[in-house]
Design a protein around this motif. Sequence first.
Motif, PDB file in Angstrom:
ATOM      1  N   ILE A  32       0.850  -1.194   0.000  1.00  0.00           N
ATOM      2  CA  ILE A  32       0.000   0.000   0.000  1.00  0.00           C
ATOM      3  C   ILE A  32       0.884   1.242   0.000  1.00  0.00           C
ATOM      4  CG2 ILE A  32      -0.212   0.282   2.515  1.00  0.00           C
ATOM      5  CD1 ILE A  32      -3.307   0.706   1.855  1.00  0.00           C
ATOM      6  N   GLY A  33       0.343   2.317  -0.585  1.00  0.00           N
ATOM      7  CA  GLY A  33       1.087   3.572  -0.686  1.00  0.00           C
ATOM      8  C   GLY A  33       1.097   4.347   0.615  1.00  0.00           C
ATOM      9  N   GLY A  34       1.822   5.470   0.574  1.00  0.00           N
ATOM     10  CA  GLY A  34       1.918   6.308   1.752  1.00  0.00           C
ATOM     11  C   GLY A  34       1.321   7.686   1.492  1.00  0.00           C
ATOM     12  N   ALA A  35       1.034   8.402   2.569  1.00  0.00           N
ATOM     13  CA  ALA A  35       0.327   9.673   2.451  1.00  0.00           C
ATOM     14  C   ALA A  35       1.192  10.761   1.802  1.00  0.00           C
ATOM     15  CB  ALA A  35      -0.137  10.129   3.832  1.00  0.00           C
ATOM     16  N   SER A  36       2.496  10.737   2.038  1.00  0.00           N
ATOM     17  CA  SER A  36       3.318  11.877   1.610  1.00  0.00           C
ATOM     18  C   SER A  36       3.449  11.979   0.093  1.00  0.00           C
ATOM     19  CB  SER A  36       4.712  11.783   2.248  1.00  0.00           C
ATOM     20  OG  SER A  36       5.399  10.671   1.702  1.00  0.00           O
ATOM     21  N   THR A  37       3.274  10.887  -0.626  1.00  0.00           N
ATOM     22  CA  THR A  37       3.415  10.940  -2.085  1.00  0.00           C
ATOM     23  C   THR A  37       2.098  10.621  -2.775  1.00  0.00           C
ATOM     24  OG1 THR A  37       4.175   8.650  -1.986  1.00  0.00           O
ATOM     25  CG2 THR A  37       5.873  10.345  -2.117  1.00  0.00           C
ATOM     26  N   GLU A  38       1.000  10.747  -2.021  1.00  0.00           N
ATOM     27  CA  GLU A  38      -0.306  10.382  -2.548  1.00  0.00           C
ATOM     28  C   GLU A  38      -0.727  11.290  -3.699  1.00  0.00           C
ATOM     29  OE1 GLU A  38      -3.379  10.855   0.361  1.00  0.00           O
ATOM     30  OE2 GLU A  38      -4.876   9.765  -0.824  1.00  0.00           O
ATOM     31  N   ILE A  39      -1.420  10.726  -4.693  1.00  0.00           N
ATOM     32  CA  ILE A  39      -1.976  11.509  -5.798  1.00  0.00           C
ATOM     33  C   ILE A  39      -3.180  12.295  -5.273  1.00  0.00           C
ATOM     34  CG2 ILE A  39      -3.112  11.358  -8.054  1.00  0.00           C
ATOM     35  CD1 ILE A  39      -0.265  10.448  -8.190  1.00  0.00           C
ATOM     36  N   SER A  40      -3.213  13.597  -5.585  1.00  0.00           N
ATOM     37  CA  SER A  40      -4.372  14.394  -5.190  1.00  0.00           C
ATOM     38  C   SER A  40      -5.013  14.957  -6.455  1.00  0.00           C
ATOM     39  CB  SER A  40      -3.934  15.536  -4.276  1.00  0.00           C
ATOM     40  OG  SER A  40      -3.234  16.492  -5.061  1.00  0.00           O
ATOM     41  N   ASP A  41      -6.130  15.641  -6.288  1.00  0.00           N
ATOM     42  CA  ASP A  41      -6.817  16.214  -7.450  1.00  0.00           C
ATOM     43  C   ASP A  41      -5.945  17.238  -8.160  1.00  0.00           C
ATOM     44  OD1 ASP A  41      -8.891  14.626  -6.904  1.00  0.00           O
ATOM     45  OD2 ASP A  41     -10.177  16.170  -6.009  1.00  0.00           O
ATOM     46  N   GLN A  42      -4.944  17.785  -7.426  1.00  0.00           N
ATOM     47  CA  GLN A  42      -4.084  18.799  -8.018  1.00  0.00           C
ATOM     48  C   GLN A  42      -2.851  18.200  -8.702  1.00  0.00           C
ATOM     49  OE1 GLN A  42      -5.538  19.463  -4.778  1.00  0.00           O
ATOM     50  NE2 GLN A  42      -7.035  20.443  -6.130  1.00  0.00           N
ATOM     51  N   SER A  43      -2.644  16.905  -8.530  1.00  0.00           N
ATOM     52  CA  SER A  43      -1.426  16.305  -9.091  1.00  0.00           C
ATOM     53  C   SER A  43      -1.452  16.403 -10.613  1.00  0.00           C
ATOM     54  CB  SER A  43      -1.342  14.827  -8.696  1.00  0.00           C
ATOM     55  OG  SER A  43      -1.369  14.697  -7.294  1.00  0.00           O
ATOM     56  N   THR A  44      -0.295  16.689 -11.192  1.00  0.00           N
ATOM     57  CA  THR A  44      -0.205  16.737 -12.650  1.00  0.00           C
ATOM     58  C   THR A  44       0.890  15.811 -13.168  1.00  0.00           C
ATOM     59  OG1 THR A  44       1.300  18.606 -12.510  1.00  0.00           O
ATOM     60  CG2 THR A  44      -1.041  19.112 -12.828  1.00  0.00           C
ATOM     61  N   SER A  45       1.850  15.474 -12.300  1.00  0.00           N
ATOM     62  CA  SER A  45       2.944  14.610 -12.741  1.00  0.00           C
ATOM     63  C   SER A  45       2.938  13.368 -11.865  1.00  0.00           C
ATOM     64  CB  SER A  45       4.288  15.315 -12.560  1.00  0.00           C
ATOM     65  OG  SER A  45       4.266  16.525 -13.288  1.00  0.00           O
ATOM     66  N   ILE A  46       2.960  12.223 -12.503  1.00  0.00           N
ATOM     67  CA  ILE A  46       2.986  11.023 -11.670  1.00  0.00           C
ATOM     68  C   ILE A  46       4.119  10.096 -12.081  1.00  0.00           C
ATOM     69  CG2 ILE A  46       0.508  11.101 -11.192  1.00  0.00           C
ATOM     70  CD1 ILE A  46       0.169   8.824 -13.098  1.00  0.00           C
ATOM     71  N   LEU A  47       4.541   9.378 -11.039  1.00  0.00           N
ATOM     72  CA  LEU A  47       5.623   8.427 -11.197  1.00  0.00           C
ATOM     73  C   LEU A  47       4.984   7.059 -10.997  1.00  0.00           C
ATOM     74  CD1 LEU A  47       8.608   8.534 -11.609  1.00  0.00           C
ATOM     75  CD2 LEU A  47       8.912   8.860  -9.160  1.00  0.00           C
ATOM     76  N   LEU A  48       5.067   6.260 -12.055  1.00  0.00           N
ATOM     77  CA  LEU A  48       4.379   4.977 -12.007  1.00  0.00           C
ATOM     78  C   LEU A  48       5.363   3.875 -11.665  1.00  0.00           C
ATOM     79  CD1 LEU A  48       1.458   4.111 -12.658  1.00  0.00           C
ATOM     80  CD2 LEU A  48       2.269   3.536 -14.954  1.00  0.00           C
ATOM     81  N   GLU A  49       5.023   3.071 -10.648  1.00  0.00           N
ATOM     82  CA  GLU A  49       5.876   1.952 -10.264  1.00  0.00           C
ATOM     83  C   GLU A  49       5.218   0.641 -10.682  1.00  0.00           C
ATOM     84  OE1 GLU A  49       6.196   1.303  -5.917  1.00  0.00           O
ATOM     85  OE2 GLU A  49       5.877  -0.820  -6.401  1.00  0.00           O
ATOM     86  N   ALA A  50       6.002  -0.182 -11.391  1.00  0.00           N
ATOM     87  CA  ALA A  50       5.575  -1.569 -11.630  1.00  0.00           C
ATOM     88  C   ALA A  50       6.758  -2.433 -11.231  1.00  0.00           C
ATOM     89  CB  ALA A  50       5.223  -1.795 -13.090  1.00  0.00           C
TER      90      ALA A  50
END
Lengths: 349, 842
Positions: free
Chosen positions: B330-348
Amino acid sequence: MSELIRALEVLEGTALGSLNGASDVDSLERWRLEVLGRKGLLAETLKGLGTLTADQRPQAGQVANRVKTSLEVTFAVRLESIQQEVRRHELDAERLDVTMPASPRPRGSLHPVTKIRREIEEAFARLGFTSVEGPEVEWDQSNFTMLNIPPDHPARDIQDSFYIEGGSGTGGEMLLRTQTSPVQIRTMLAHKPPIRIIAPGRTYRNEATDASHEAMFTQVEGLCVDRNVTMADLRGTLTAVTRALFGPDREIRFRCGYFPFVEPGAEVDMTCHVCNGSGCRVCKRTGWIELGGAGMVHPKVLANVGIDPSVYSGWAFGCGLERFAMLRYGIDDIRLFYDNDLRFLRQFA
Amino acid sequence: MRVSLKWLQDYVDVTVSAEELGRLLTMAGIEVEAIHPVGEAWNHVWTARIDGLSRHPNADRLQLVDAYYGADRRIQVVTGATNISVGDVVPVGLVGTRYRDSHVSPPAERILQPTVMRGIPSEAMVMSGFELGLNDDHSGILILPRETRVGVPLAEALGDTVIELDLKGRPDGLSMIGVAREVAALTNQKVRFPDGDITPSRARRADEPLGVTIDDPNLCPRFVSVLLKDVKIGPSPAWMQERLQAAGIRAINNVVDITNFVMIEWGQPLHAFDYDHVPAGHLVARAAKPGETLQTLAAEREAVTLNPDMVIVAGHPDHGGHPYSLAGIIGGASTEISDQSTSILLEAANWKQSNVRRTARALLPRPTDASRRFERGVPQDHALPAALRAARLMVDLAGASMVGNAIDAWPGHATRNTIQMPLSECTRLLGITYQPETVASVFTRLGFAFSIHGAGVDTVFSVEAPVWRLDIEQAADLVEEVARIDGYEKVPSTIMEGALPQLPQALSIFWEDAVRDILAGSGHAEIVPYTWTSVARLDRVPHASSADLAQLVDARVHPKVNPVRISNPASGDQEVMRTSSLQSMLDAVRAGLRHEDRDVHLFDVGRIFVPQSGDLPEERRIVTIGMGAHRSGDAIGERHENGFYDLKATVEAILARLGVSGHGYIALAHPAFHPYRTAAIVLDHRPEAAGRKPVRPEDVLGVIGEVDRAVASGNGISERVLLASLDLDRLIAKARDVVPVAPLPRFQAVIEDLAFILPDAIPAERLTSSILRTGAPLLERVDMFDAYTGDRVPAGTRSLAYTLTFRAPDHTLSGEEVTPLRAKIVSQAERQVGAKLRGPDA
Ligand SMILES: [Zn+2]
């Protein structure tokens, strides 16, 4: 001479009359002595024969014989009828009401799990299987690891275990065995193939109790190891045993199934013994009833116990005895087995 | 896993009915738990557009909906829902609609009837997902995608079939592609793989750094990272929402939905970080440090404390190296995607199974969709295609641009080996000799790469272990594949041909059953109590306190030890394994007496658990007999008292069956029992030495007696109870199944009756023993036939009458031989035990 004949006929008439009056064995006996006895009336009368001339005798003798026979036969008939009457009275006095309840005698009973276990043991014994046992508190090693369920294997989820406080030692942690399969391990470690065993015993799983689940239950495990033992032998064996328990028309079906200690693995179903496969409430309208899991002993398990899997093969199966008993005796709630209600137990007398 | 057939058809043509598919999958080892036809009950439900909304004139909480459902059909609906607005497309159920009513518990099935709500007639309803039976959401009306056709039956718009699969043994089954592969193999179809074609929109600029560090390839064999910019967070399209819903996953927003969608599609869990909160775009896969904490996105959002067994994704050490997520869980709060996020880092990425499992179990109440997959094993090969597929969907559905190439760190590359499967292995394990073509066809249908060597029965298949089937490791696994795809029903029915094994039958089972038969035959019902209990229950039967025979008895059948304790009991009544069977027997007697006032005669052949230091506990076999105070008499309604001697007769029957002799009964004082109606049962008993020779612990077999009144009532029993408990293991060690038959006597016996007056203080067995010893060897047997206490004998004594049988093995005894022997018996009885011959006058 005619006097003698007349006397005989008179004697016959009176004697027969008094015979009719004799109503019990004693008076009959008195009559017999009086009439037929050695010094009785007949004997007295017959003394007159001696006074007759030779040519008179045959006729008088004839009459005498007829009278004697008549008296004796009538006496015998009368005696028999009175004796019968007496016996009838005696028996009549012993008359019972056969619908009265039987003398109360407590009947013992064997627990249904004991009964079904014995039936299964007998069926397997015919195929050369012996029954063996193992401990209910087991090492993690025998219950899981040696059976190809290493620590942190997800299969441990399916069999949530009760662990023993402070119980760790040579075989890892102690737990209440979740299956009788550790007996497989113990047997294969102790004996070389060929092996044919069944291992009935108590098992425990940490799961919620309901009408078809108990945290404590009983399993029976079967194991056969030898050269060239095949899954077809497994099917043949289970067919024979199932027919012994549920009737000669039962058929066995394998579905592919996953158990970590067998490969290939199978779920075993039998045709429903209630509807013969046409679908009913007992089989949930499928025509099939699930019996348990089975398969060819996993090569890693054989290797774990020092048996060369390229030389030997084996099959194993496991099933719940309560489930068998429920099917066999039509019990609908598994919790009845350990409630020890006498009203339930006595039905297995 | 819930598999929507509508979704599955994206990857494979489903050419058979849902039921047939269910049967095929079940037979092939993927058990179908349920088939849910979605929309079967929607006969009267239509898609409708809300053309107007107004307040109910008589109720503030209600609204009037003007619903248009095509072809000039309109209907007015009263609703309490607040999540609808004009223009929404919603399901409208007309009169006759079957729906689930969530206002009652448990929810009930109902049929919609025309009604009047606060003065306004209502002949239809706008419906929630719950009411439709589609999902568990009853918080508001189900809003359908705007592009849904209005005025068609809902089943046409949303109908589907969901198959619920149990996938305990098949990690690949936790994905649509995995199921599609299986369906393709079973129905001879081809798999269509999803579109993952993507090329970066542009290269990364210097201010768009990206990096991955893997500390330990054993914990994280592979880590793929993709940078996506210009992301516009919003709802995902209807088709994706619908598919997620069918899989039982709630739609959240396009980014989260895409990661979930691809996870279900490929079985590869993904995680999206907010790139702007990851310094230098650098992610580190490492073990946690002791005491590190992380606020996770689990429902409780509490900070969890980590330990070095846990694996995390963290920031670069130059930037503090803070933990960002619980790897694979599960992810953590500090790097969580929010409605304002525009850049994401995808982990697989790929994570070690056991660590994921332990960590999830330690920190979360239940596994997550991701951890459930990782702990069963996710193929390393899926990380890149899944990452690119997700990137492609981000571009298509969230307006994202992929910046630069994916980083693919794969230091723990596991090579899959080639498995040799001789055709003969199928014969050896299954008893089926396949044609090589059959096997080849199975492998082809499964998509396995293989080559064939040799021919006929000597054919050997070299099969490349397929990367998506981590469960296939050796020849036996391939044999199973052949069997299940070709059909398990083809396994024939035979019986083993080999020699019969010479394994000895477990004697313990034999003797246990022999004892059961004796007890059931003498009118006892077998009980099986739980082997676990509570300390409080065990304490209801006290232990001996003084160091004497009673303690030896306790040690044998009722040991005073710290019981084997279960560390995770389900209830207080299961906290320890029983150390004694006495209490459970009292429980059963009490229960029996609730229903019957006589013949409560029970037995238990079971185990007690005696701890042994450093080893498994000793599991001692114990036979326990319990009797209520009364039994039936011979006449109807007659009831006799059960006494000590009734139970003793039963114990004697057991010992006789086991061929045990030389045992005896010694009066016993034990706090659980009546002081004068209780005995220890011992082996190697010599009456003449009783009281002088100490009993050896190993000779103690158990106890028999009447339960102390207070102990009985402490166990809820208000009448006399009799208990016997014997160590069956001790008995089995002494048991003899075959006792040689004694020859029948050839000469006449001389029978004599003798009656003695014996002081009450002298046990009867001492007189019997004195007679026997004096009379030997001509005295063959002594049988007591009468015992009398009363006015006709002196106070403090009783009269015991015996039949003595004298016999010589080689001639008929004469009176001259017996008379002196008889006199000697009488005089010795007086000398040895103080017994006086009872005269004819007495
Ligand atoms: Zn049926």
